[in-house]
Every structure is written in C-alpha cells, then in structure tokens.
Design an enzyme around this catalytic site. Structure first.
Site, PDB file in Angstrom:
ATOM      1  N   THR A   1       0.818  -1.219   0.000  1.00  0.00           N
ATOM      2  CA  THR A   1       0.000   0.000   0.000  1.00  0.00           C
ATOM      3  C   THR A   1       0.851   1.267   0.000  1.00  0.00           C
ATOM      4  O   THR A   1       1.886   1.307   0.657  1.00  0.00           O
ATOM      5  CB  THR A   1      -0.829   0.019   1.305  1.00  0.00           C
ATOM      6  OG1 THR A   1      -1.770  -1.018   1.236  1.00  0.00           O
ATOM      7  CG2 THR A   1      -1.537   1.336   1.530  1.00  0.00           C
TER       8      THR A   1
ATOM      9  N   THR B   1      -0.758   2.275   7.126  1.00  0.00           N
ATOM     10  CA  THR B   1      -0.684   1.003   6.400  1.00  0.00           C
ATOM     11  C   THR B   1      -0.573  -0.136   7.410  1.00  0.00           C
ATOM     12  O   THR B   1      -0.049   0.046   8.506  1.00  0.00           O
ATOM     13  CB  THR B   1       0.500   0.996   5.404  1.00  0.00           C
ATOM     14  OG1 THR B   1       0.576  -0.283   4.785  1.00  0.00           O
ATOM     15  CG2 THR B   1       1.826   1.290   6.070  1.00  0.00           C
ATOM     16  N   GLY B   2      -1.086  -1.293   6.994  1.00  0.00           N
ATOM     17  CA  GLY B   2      -1.145  -2.458   7.884  1.00  0.00           C
ATOM     18  C   GLY B   2      -2.473  -3.149   7.618  1.00  0.00           C
ATOM     19  O   GLY B   2      -3.196  -2.754   6.699  1.00  0.00           O
TER      20      GLY B   2
ATOM     21  N   GLY C   1      -5.973  -3.505   7.459  1.00  0.00           N
ATOM     22  CA  GLY C   1      -6.893  -2.378   7.550  1.00  0.00           C
ATOM     23  C   GLY C   1      -7.928  -2.464   8.646  1.00  0.00           C
ATOM     24  O   GLY C   1      -8.302  -1.447   9.241  1.00  0.00           O
TER      25      GLY C   1
ATOM     26  N   VAL D   1     -13.409  -4.210   1.908  1.00  0.00           N
ATOM     27  CA  VAL D   1     -12.881  -2.848   1.854  1.00  0.00           C
ATOM     28  C   VAL D   1     -12.057  -2.620   3.123  1.00  0.00           C
ATOM     29  O   VAL D   1     -12.511  -2.959   4.224  1.00  0.00           O
ATOM     30  CB  VAL D   1     -14.035  -1.823   1.754  1.00  0.00           C
ATOM     31  CG1 VAL D   1     -13.508  -0.402   1.866  1.00  0.00           C
ATOM     32  CG2 VAL D   1     -14.810  -2.023   0.453  1.00  0.00           C
TER      33      VAL D   1
ATOM     34  N   ASP E   1      -8.947  -0.034   5.279  1.00  0.00           N
ATOM     35  CA  ASP E   1      -8.915   1.266   5.958  1.00  0.00           C
ATOM     36  C   ASP E   1      -8.581   2.431   5.027  1.00  0.00           C
ATOM     37  O   ASP E   1      -8.737   3.592   5.397  1.00  0.00           O
ATOM     38  CB  ASP E   1      -7.872   1.243   7.087  1.00  0.00           C
ATOM     39  CG  ASP E   1      -6.475   0.926   6.559  1.00  0.00           C
ATOM     40  OD1 ASP E   1      -6.362   0.052   5.672  1.00  0.00           O
ATOM     41  OD2 ASP E   1      -5.514   1.549   7.011  1.00  0.00           O
TER      42      ASP E   1
HETATM   43  N1  ASP Z   1      -4.204  -1.134   4.870  1.00  0.00           N
HETATM   44  C1  ASP Z   1      -4.396  -1.934   3.689  1.00  0.00           C
HETATM   45  C2  ASP Z   1      -5.695  -2.660   3.801  1.00  0.00           C
HETATM   46  O1  ASP Z   1      -5.895  -3.363   4.766  1.00  0.00           O
HETATM   47  C3  ASP Z   1      -3.309  -2.903   3.458  1.00  0.00           C
HETATM   48  C4  ASP Z   1      -1.948  -2.411   3.790  1.00  0.00           C
HETATM   49  O2  ASP Z   1      -1.747  -1.262   4.093  1.00  0.00           O
HETATM   50  O3  ASP Z   1      -1.034  -3.198   3.758  1.00  0.00           O
HETATM   51  O4  ASP Z   1      -6.483  -2.555   2.915  1.00  0.00           O
END
Ligand code: ASP
Length: 330
Positions: free
Chosen positions: A191, A240-241, A243, A219, A221
């Site tokens: 992301t 990021t992470g 979501g 969907v 975050d």
């Molecule tokens: N935050 C994103 C989601 O969960 C994925 C990511 O940031 O790695 O859609």
C-alpha cells in the site's frame, strides 16, 4: 509470530531527538511511504523519490493534483500493492481502494473495491471535484470511472498471479500460504500513501490493493475516513497495515487528535502505534505531517520505506522509527 508486550503503557519518550527539533515552517513538504514490509532497496527508494518529484512539480497547481501525481507513479509501478501489480483477492481478482482527504477544505472522496482501473486515486479525485458524493464502491465506482473516461486496464501482474496460484495451492493442501498478507510476496511493495503540506493546507491520500487473499468485496482502511486516512487544518495522516485494525480503532483520527492536543507528529504516531498494538496486537506504519511542516513516521514491522521531500529536495538519511522491538516480544 510476534506477541504484544502487555506490560507497556501508552507513554511516550522521543526515539530520535533530532526529529523533534526539525521544524520546517514555511517550507512545502511531500512525504510518502511505500507500505509495510516493503523493500528499502535503492530501486524501490528511487521510485518513491521520482513520485515525490512528480508531486512537487504539480504542487503549484494544488495539493490534490500533487498527491494524485505522487500516487499515480506508484500505481503504475508493479512494485507496489496498488494499481497495476496489486495483490489478488481470494477469487484471483484485483480490487482496489483509494482516497483523498483535504484538510483545508474538509473534502474527502474515495473509491472502494474498484476493478479494472489502474489509477483509482484519479477516480477518487474526479469524484471529489465533480460530485458532492464521497464514496463509490464496486460496480458503481467502475461505472463512474468509465463514464469519466478511465479505460479498462489489466491490473494483474504475472508475479502476483503466480503468488496467488501458489497461495491457493497451499490452501488446498490445508497449509497456511507462505505469502506476505500485505504484499502478496516476500519483501515486495505494499500500500502507498502520501501527505502534503504546502504552507497553506494539508492533504492526505492513499491507494491500495488491500490484503492478499481478502474476500471479494472486502474494503480496508484506505477509504475509511479517520481509520487509515485523515486530514484537518492541523494534520494529514496516512496508515498502512491490516486495515481492519485501523478501522476499528480510528487510528488516523487518533493521530490528528494528539496533534490537535499539542503533540509533535512523531509523538502522535508513536502513541498511535502503541495504542494499536495494545488494542489489537497489530502491526502498522503511520506517516503524518502537521501545519508546521513537522513529520512523524513510525512502524512496528519489518520495513517501512518513507521519502520526505522539502522544497523539491529529498531529505537525506530520513528514516521512520521502528518500534517493533519496543512493542513486540518474540
Ligand atoms: N491497509 C491496507 C488494507 O488493509 C493494506 C496495507 O496497508 O497493507 O487494505
């Protein structure tokens, strides 16, 4: 597997003192990240730097064109989990989320679970500028994109298709897929997000393929205002992470609230990551800028490439703070 250190309280002391004194009032700032557990190799950093430069060139036209230009570079690159080369969902499709939030004008727009569009951030910008509606999802988002001239694009890269096939085979054998959930691969791109301060206002934007093997229609975050993205007159924040943990804890909004309460952005993002770990045991990366042009960036995973550009110049030696050891015990 990492376990959260339960004894930690939400408290903060600066990890890198220099960050707190580095004020850049009056300067314009473009800061962007390439996602969690992404490579920090020179070739990845160069793409991020090129994206920052494209954004800087467009900053004269406004913050929204600038963040769009930044994210378009990354959406076009197969190296990041957004646009072309994003991770595949359980059914082997790419479904993308993207959003823009402008703090000065309180405008927000997002597309969610959109397919066959390479640059979803541009669709979100169009939605922001041409309608008063704020989120379009799935087929409706696609219809809007086509109506506004966005062509049908293939977003599936060979690399991600191969990774998806292997993951499905592992699942069929009853094994846990070896792929990284964020990137779909080992140490690949994830992301992307960008925050901008132009001396007048703050804007945040993110674009993602979400998590590898997500349910179709899921969907995250990225289009969740206050969850993974937020901007006000005081701060712009991108996360990021996984979501779901950001949505359930309204982490981006928490960062803004801390800054509004007087915290330095570095203090705010570190507090937010500690809170995220405490509440959800979750990994994450957060990037924020405030209305003095001060940056906050921290993460608690393997890698989190961040580029900061001030007045068109890349800030050399900039590194986000890694809280992994502080937050998790092996
Ligand atoms: N935050 C994103 C989601 O969960 C994925 C990511 O940031 O790695 O859609």
């Amino acid at each position: 597997m990492f376990h959260y250190k339960t004894s930690l309280k939400i408290a903060w002391k600066p990890c890198i003192e220099a960050k707190l004194t580095a004020q850049t009032k009056g300067m314009n700032i473009i800061a962007l990240h390439g996602g969690l557990d992404t490579s920090r190799s020179r070739s990845f950093m160069e793409i991020l730097e090129r994206a920052a430069l494209d954004g800087f060139v467009l900053l004269a036209e406004g913050r929204v064109p600038a963040v769009e230009a930044v994210l378009n570079v990354l959406e076009d690159s197969p190296n990041f989990n957004c646009g072309f080369g994003a991770v595949l969902n359980m059914d082997g499709e790419v479904e993308l989320d993207a959003s823009i939030c402008d703090g000065e004008t309180s405008r927000f727009a997002a597309v969610a679970a959109i397919r066959d569009v390479r640059r979803p951030i541009s669709v979100a910008r169009r939605l922001m500028e041409e309608t008063s509606q704020v989120i379009l999802a799935g087929d409706g988002a696609l219809k809007f994109a086509r109506k506004h001239g966005f062509p049908k694009d293939n977003c599936i890269s060979e690399e991600q298709l191969d990774a998806w096939r292997k993951a499905r085979e592992s699942l069929a054998r009853g094994e846990k897929p070896a792929q990284n959930l964020y990137t779909g691969l080992a140490y690949h791109g994830d992301t992307v997000g960008c925050v901008v301060w132009d001396g007048k206002g703050l804007t945040a934007a993110s674009s993602t393929g979400g998590c590898s093997l997500k349910l179709p229609g899921r969907v995250g975050d990225t289009p969740s205002l206050g969850g993974g993205v937020y901007a006000t007159k005081l701060s712009a924040v991108v996360c990021t992470g996984i979501g779901e943990s950001f949505v359930e804890t309204l982490t981006a909004k928490f960062v803004d609230e801390k800054i509004a309460g007087g915290a330095h952005p570095q203090q705010a993002v570190e507090l937010a990551l500690r809170r995220l770990a405490e509440l959800k045991g979750a990994e994450g990366g957060i990037l924020a800028v405030d209305a003095q042009g001060r940056i906050g960036s921290a993460f608690n995973a393997g890698q989190f490439p961040v580029v900061v550009m001030e007045e068109g110049r890349v800030r050399q030696g900039f590194e986000p703070v890694n809280l992994r050891r502080a937050l998790f015990a092996h």
